[in-house]
Scaffold this active site. Structure first.
Site, PDB file in Angstrom:
ATOM      1  N   GLN A 176       0.846  -1.190   0.000  1.00 50.12           N
ATOM      2  CA  GLN A 176       0.000   0.000   0.000  1.00 50.12           C
ATOM      3  C   GLN A 176       0.887   1.248   0.000  1.00 50.12           C
ATOM      4  OE1 GLN A 176      -2.858  -0.342   3.231  1.00 50.12           O
ATOM      5  NE2 GLN A 176      -3.414  -2.404   2.619  1.00 50.12           N
ATOM      6  N   CYS A 177       1.167   1.786   1.158  1.00 45.74           N
ATOM      7  CA  CYS A 177       1.838   3.086   1.260  1.00 45.74           C
ATOM      8  C   CYS A 177       3.253   3.079   0.675  1.00 45.74           C
ATOM      9  CB  CYS A 177       1.851   3.555   2.708  1.00 45.74           C
ATOM     10  SG  CYS A 177       0.166   3.767   3.350  1.00 45.74           S
ATOM     11  N   VAL A 178       3.990   2.010   0.856  1.00 46.26           N
ATOM     12  CA  VAL A 178       5.350   1.959   0.300  1.00 46.26           C
ATOM     13  C   VAL A 178       5.282   1.923  -1.223  1.00 46.26           C
ATOM     14  CG1 VAL A 178       7.534   0.683   0.229  1.00 46.26           C
ATOM     15  CG2 VAL A 178       6.270   0.868   2.395  1.00 46.26           C
TER      16      VAL A 178
END
Length: 178
Positions: free
Chosen positions: A124-126
């Site tokens: 997700q965020c990475v």
């Protein structure tokens, strides 16, 4: 390759959210690696920038977010990676560390052209942060042993996409030179 900045994504975490029970075992595995990366970056005077969700507390500042995470059920996952007084902190609203944040400007001010992304969640965020760094023409390094996931099969796909589609270097954390 330019000297990198270390960006620590969402490691200041309460672990009181959907999928936390799936994330915690992976976070337990990466916390020592992330803590070592932070220590090495600090020793080399490399910029250490925390980019973190706000837990729905829009009025919060980073100190309050750290305190909230340390008071949560998994303090042992936060304490080893907590920001020091020299760390920079960017509060984010969505998945990418760049979306509606001052991250691009901060990196420009610091003269940073290479980022090392560590933290959570890989798929997700990475992943979204690596894409946004790539489209900003930044060099991206991701140590697979310093990112935590919820779904291991999606983590593998995300890492492959970062390497293949975004030109990210995937190297073990111990091989990163600040």
């Amino acid at each position: 390759m330019d000297a990198p900045a270390l960006i620590v994504i969402d490691m200041i975490n309460t672990y009181e959210h959907q999928d936390a029970e799936l994330l915690v075992p992976s976070a337990e595995r990466v916390v020592p690696v992330v803590a070592d990366l932070i220590a090495r970056a600090r020793a080399a005077d490399a910029p250490v920038i925390y980019a973190n969700d706000h837990f729905g507390q829009w009025r919060s500042h980073h100190g309050e977010l750290v305190d909230t995470a340390l008071a949560g059920p998994h303090r042992e996952l936060v304490e080893p990676v907590r920001p020091d007084d020299d760390s920079m902190f960017v509060v984010k609203a969505r998945h990418s560390i760049f979306y509606e944040t001052p991250m691009t400007y901060l990196l420009w001010q610091l003269g940073v052209r290479h980022v090392v992304l560590c933290g959570q969640v890989t798929e997700q965020c990475v992943l979204y942060s690596a894409l946004d760094a790539h489209i900003r023409h930044l060099e991206v390094t991701v140590p697979p042993d310093a990112v935590a996931s919820i779904h291991p099969h999606l983590e593998s796909a995300a890492l492959e996409m970062m390497e293949r589609n975004m030109g990210a270097r995937l190297v073990p954390a111990k091989e990163i030179d600040f």
